[in-house]
Motif scaffolding. Structure first.
Motif, PDB file in Angstrom:
ATOM      1  N   GLY A  73       0.799  -1.227   0.000  1.00 29.18           N
ATOM      2  CA  GLY A  73       0.000   0.000   0.000  1.00 29.18           C
ATOM      3  C   GLY A  73       0.826   1.268   0.000  1.00 29.18           C
ATOM      4  N   CYS A  74       2.168   1.129  -0.060  1.00 26.79           N
ATOM      5  CA  CYS A  74       3.025   2.325  -0.058  1.00 26.79           C
ATOM      6  C   CYS A  74       2.889   3.116  -1.354  1.00 26.79           C
ATOM      7  N   TYR A  75       2.679   2.388  -2.457  1.00 27.75           N
ATOM      8  CA  TYR A  75       2.674   3.038  -3.766  1.00 27.75           C
ATOM      9  C   TYR A  75       1.364   2.784  -4.511  1.00 27.75           C
ATOM     10  N   VAL A  76       0.991   3.780  -5.300  1.00 21.78           N
ATOM     11  CA  VAL A  76      -0.102   3.638  -6.265  1.00 21.78           C
ATOM     12  C   VAL A  76       0.497   3.961  -7.626  1.00 21.78           C
ATOM     13  N   GLY A  77       0.225   3.116  -8.612  1.00 25.70           N
ATOM     14  CA  GLY A  77       0.738   3.367  -9.960  1.00 25.70           C
ATOM     15  C   GLY A  77      -0.408   3.695 -10.905  1.00 25.70           C
ATOM     16  N   SER A  78      -0.176   4.620 -11.825  1.00 29.72           N
ATOM     17  CA  SER A  78      -1.198   4.938 -12.827  1.00 29.72           C
ATOM     18  C   SER A  78      -0.529   5.263 -14.153  1.00 29.72           C
ATOM     19  N   GLY A  79      -1.151   4.808 -15.237  1.00 29.18           N
ATOM     20  CA  GLY A  79      -0.650   5.079 -16.585  1.00 29.18           C
ATOM     21  C   GLY A  79      -1.695   5.846 -17.360  1.00 29.18           C
ATOM     22  N   GLN A  80      -1.292   6.467 -18.459  1.00 34.11           N
ATOM     23  CA  GLN A  80      -2.221   7.318 -19.201  1.00 34.11           C
ATOM     24  C   GLN A  80      -2.150   7.034 -20.693  1.00 34.11           C
ATOM     25  N   LYS A  87       5.270  10.068 -25.881  1.00 31.94           N
ATOM     26  CA  LYS A  87       5.432   9.075 -24.816  1.00 31.94           C
ATOM     27  C   LYS A  87       4.321   9.242 -23.769  1.00 31.94           C
ATOM     28  N   ALA A  88       3.768   8.098 -23.349  1.00 34.42           N
ATOM     29  CA  ALA A  88       2.716   8.110 -22.323  1.00 34.42           C
ATOM     30  C   ALA A  88       3.355   7.918 -20.948  1.00 34.42           C
ATOM     31  N   ASP A  89       3.006   8.774 -20.011  1.00 33.66           N
ATOM     32  CA  ASP A  89       3.629   8.745 -18.680  1.00 33.66           C
ATOM     33  C   ASP A  89       3.049   7.647 -17.794  1.00 33.66           C
ATOM     34  N   ILE A  90       3.936   7.097 -16.952  1.00 33.92           N
ATOM     35  CA  ILE A  90       3.526   6.279 -15.803  1.00 33.92           C
ATOM     36  C   ILE A  90       3.910   7.101 -14.578  1.00 33.92           C
ATOM     37  N   ILE A  91       2.970   7.228 -13.641  1.00 32.47           N
ATOM     38  CA  ILE A  91       3.302   7.942 -12.398  1.00 32.47           C
ATOM     39  C   ILE A  91       3.196   6.955 -11.233  1.00 32.47           C
ATOM     40  N   ILE A  92       4.254   6.895 -10.423  1.00 34.87           N
ATOM     41  CA  ILE A  92       4.200   6.158  -9.150  1.00 34.87           C
ATOM     42  C   ILE A  92       3.962   7.198  -8.067  1.00 34.87           C
ATOM     43  N   TRP A  93       2.877   7.016  -7.310  1.00 30.00           N
ATOM     44  CA  TRP A  93       2.505   7.970  -6.264  1.00 30.00           C
ATOM     45  C   TRP A  93       2.911   7.425  -4.903  1.00 30.00           C
ATOM     46  N   ASP A  94       3.425   8.294  -4.063  1.00 28.37           N
ATOM     47  CA  ASP A  94       3.667   7.962  -2.658  1.00 28.37           C
ATOM     48  C   ASP A  94       2.328   8.133  -1.942  1.00 28.37           C
ATOM     49  N   PHE A  95       1.739   7.005  -1.517  1.00 28.05           N
ATOM     50  CA  PHE A  95       0.377   7.058  -0.968  1.00 28.05           C
ATOM     51  C   PHE A  95       0.310   7.888   0.313  1.00 28.05           C
TER      52      PHE A  95
END
Length: 622
Positions: A73-80, A87-95
């Motif tokens: 649960g430390c990270y949430v990942g999202s792609g667009q 280039k399409a970004d991937i963001i790793i979020w610090d929850f």
């Protein structure tokens, strides 16, 4: 320009109604068991299940296409998604911090799927149809370790991806005629695939679910059956159900602690079936194709998302009793109406339906559905007894606001669809505008009858907005032909015309009704004299994109705009300066409305979202 400066105060966002149910497995439950995580446009929303509080992760530049949550649960990942060639970004979020931990860019045009390794060491990403590659990322170093084409040249597109539950070096990809087990070779920075053998079966696999002990994994197919594969050997163990396949394909699978499997299918059925024979044990029908199944805790509570933008909550023991916890529009919201003198309810319209919402609870109170039609505009009569609506099939439909019952249908009101509508203060007449440019006045009679009083044909293109003066003797219409016409509603003739090199999208009377303000595709806000149509002043309303919605506050001191730049702006009417800016929409803003008490501001957008803001300027006492 002042409206885009960083030092302008921000509008306070109170709540968001919306959920993009088209994202496969987009609805997730955080391991803390309290937060729902789901996408809406280019925003990822965190919603508390205990108090309903929402938080927003802003960072993507286009629509979110996939969401993943790490096991800890430390990270949430999202792609667009993005445009071809970019280039399409991937963001790793610090929850914990609700902030961006890393932004990764490698895939072209779209990120199809993401999955975290069980110990949060790696993230594996899958590119879309125009990219076709997988990449493994080191989360700590925020760098790519290695990449590979996701499927063999002879196979089709890869659609889904799942990491092993126990091993940081193993994951599975699947898609159209491809099913592969991957081993990560870290010392050599390589990732090596081995093809899984399905014998003579040729399937398009849409989802993968791995058993907790990594012995077997299950694949859901577009043919409506489930493949059970051995994870160690990569061989097909069994395939089912033998007879009753799942209609319109298997979209999502979830293995329960009891070893039974929950299946979400394209026909909107959520099915509990046996983990060995795939025989149906329980079934419940939902609205829209099931696209997400998330377990809260050990699986006592289940949360399900559908592509009709509905969210349901189930308890494992009462699977036949779904509780609808959230509903929203699944396509662009075209208009908003707030009842006269009320701040408790508002109505919105979209493709196929009109919905009435409770302001404070953001809950749907009523839904009026007209299949296969789009509602272009709506208004609520001053007496609150009817909702009048404009539809693309050329009909005006009048509904009762409490029951949703049809009170009146005016057939063939306009030849190219009804595009604008307004009701008079005495509730006896309706004004409508059409795609062909005509403005028509309808008289409402006793017993649900109607009569066409007059047709005013001066516009050369679509009528986009109609506003009526308080005494019902004059109105103003805006059109895409670059004209705003002020009409005499006693003699049904033109009083004044305002011309500009633009396609007008919206027009508003100042409350004292001696001026009108207009806006449209040229991004300018124009002030005009009602008496002689003279231009008073012109403001630069936006730096990018048309202005689609505008509303003046009841005291006439402020007005609000919204458009393709996705920003809600509050302006001082006399100074022409921006006082507040609201950033939160992911799509183009289609409509803005301020309730009569100037307490709540409602804005809608093309991604189906409805946002409620606290209006910063309460009504003046003088």
């Amino acid at each position: 320009m002042a409206g885009d400066d960083q030092d302008i105060p921000r509008l306070e966002l109170e709540s968001v109604i919306g959920f993009n149910g088209h994202v496969p497995r987009g609805l997730r439950v955080h391991p803390d068991r309290d937060h729902l995580i789901y996408p809406l446009g280019c925003t990822v929303i965190l919603k508390s299940l205990t108090d309903g509080k929402q938080e927003f992760l802003h960072g993507h530049t286009n629509n979110v296409s996939c969401v993943a949550v790490s096991k800890t649960g430390c990270y949430v990942g999202s792609g667009q998604v993005t445009f071809m060639g970019f280039k399409a970004d991937i963001i790793i979020w610090d929850f914990a911090k609700r902030a961006i931990y890393a932004r990764l860019a490698l895939h072209s045009a779209k990120v199809e799927a993401l999955s975290f390794s069980p110990n949060d060491m790696y993230l594996v990403s899958l590119g879309g149809q125009d990219d076709g590659s997988i990449a493994v990322w080191n989360i700590e170093k925020k760098l790519a370790i290695c990449g590979n084409p996701a499927s063999a040249h002879s196979a089709g597109q890869c659609l889904c991806l799942q990491y092993s539950n126990t091993d940081d070096n193993t994951f599975i990809t699947a898609g159209n005629g491809t099913l592969r087990l991957w081993e990560l070779d870290l010392p050599n920075r390589k990732v090596r695939p081995s093809e899984c053998q399905t014998g003579k079966l040729k399937r398009i696999i849409k989802c993968i679910e791995i058993a907790e002990d990594d012995q077997y994994f299950f694949c859901g197919t577009t043919s409506g059956d489930i493949l059970k594969m051995n994870m160690k050997t990569g061989l097909l163990n069994s395939c089912g159900p033998a007879k009753q396949k799942f209609s319109q394909g298997v979209n999502v699978l979830k293995i329960l602690k009891s070893q039974e499997i929950l299946v979400g299918s394209g026909d909107g059925c959520l099915t509990l079936c046996s983990g060995t024979t795939f025989k149906t044990l329980k079934r419940v029908q939902l609205e829209g194709a099931v696209t997400s199944i998330a377990m809260r805790g050990e699986g006592q509570q289940l949360l399900v998302g559908t592509d009709a933008s509905q969210m349901y909550r189930f308890s494992y023991t009462h699977l036949e009793e779904p509780e609808l916890i959230s509903s929203s529009h699944s396509s662009a919201v075209t208009a908003v109406a707030i009842p006269y003198g009320s701040s408790e309810l508002f109505a919105t319209c979209s493709k196929e339906d009109i919905r009435v919402w409770h302001v404070d609870r953001s809950k749907e109170r009523l839904r009026i559905t007209v299949p296969n039609m789009t509602c272009n505009a709506l208004d609520i009569m001053v007496d609150g007894r009817s909702i009048i609506s404009a539809w693309n099939d050329g009909k005006i439909r009048v509904f009762a606001p409490e029951s949703g019952r049809t009170l009146l249908v005016i057939d063939n009101a306009h030849s190219m669809g009804v595009t604008a509508i307004a009701g008079t203060r005495d509730c006896k007449k309706i004004l409508s505008g059409g795609g062909e440019g005509q403005v028509r006045v309808w008289e409402l009679q006793q017993g649900g009858c109607h009569r066409l009083l007059e047709t005013m044909a001066e516009h050369k293109a679509t009528v986009t907005d109609i506003q009526i003066k308080r005494n019902d003797k004059e109105c103003v219409t805006a059109s895409s032909d670059g004209a705003c016409i002020i009409w005499d509603l006693v003699r049904y003739v033109r009083n004044q015309i305002v011309l500009a090199n633009t396609r007008f999208r919206c027009v508003c009377y100042h409350p004292e009704e001696y001026q009108i303000i207009t806006s449209g595709t040229d991004r300018k806000i124009g002030y005009w004299e009602v008496y002689d149509g003279a231009a008073i002043r012109e403001l630069e309303g936006s730096q990018s994109g048309a202005i689609n919605g505008m509303h003046v506050s009841q005291d006439g001191r402020y007005f609000i705009t919204g458009g393709d730049d996705k920003l809600v702006k509050v302006w001082s009417y006399s100074e022409g300066e921006v006082t507040h800016v609201g950033a939160g929409h992911s799509g183009s803003i289609t409509c803005v409305r301020l309730c009569g008490s100037s307490r709540t501001l409602v804005t809608t957008s093309s991604d189906g979202a409805i946002l409620r803001w606290r209006f910063p300027h309460p009504l003046s006492s003088d």
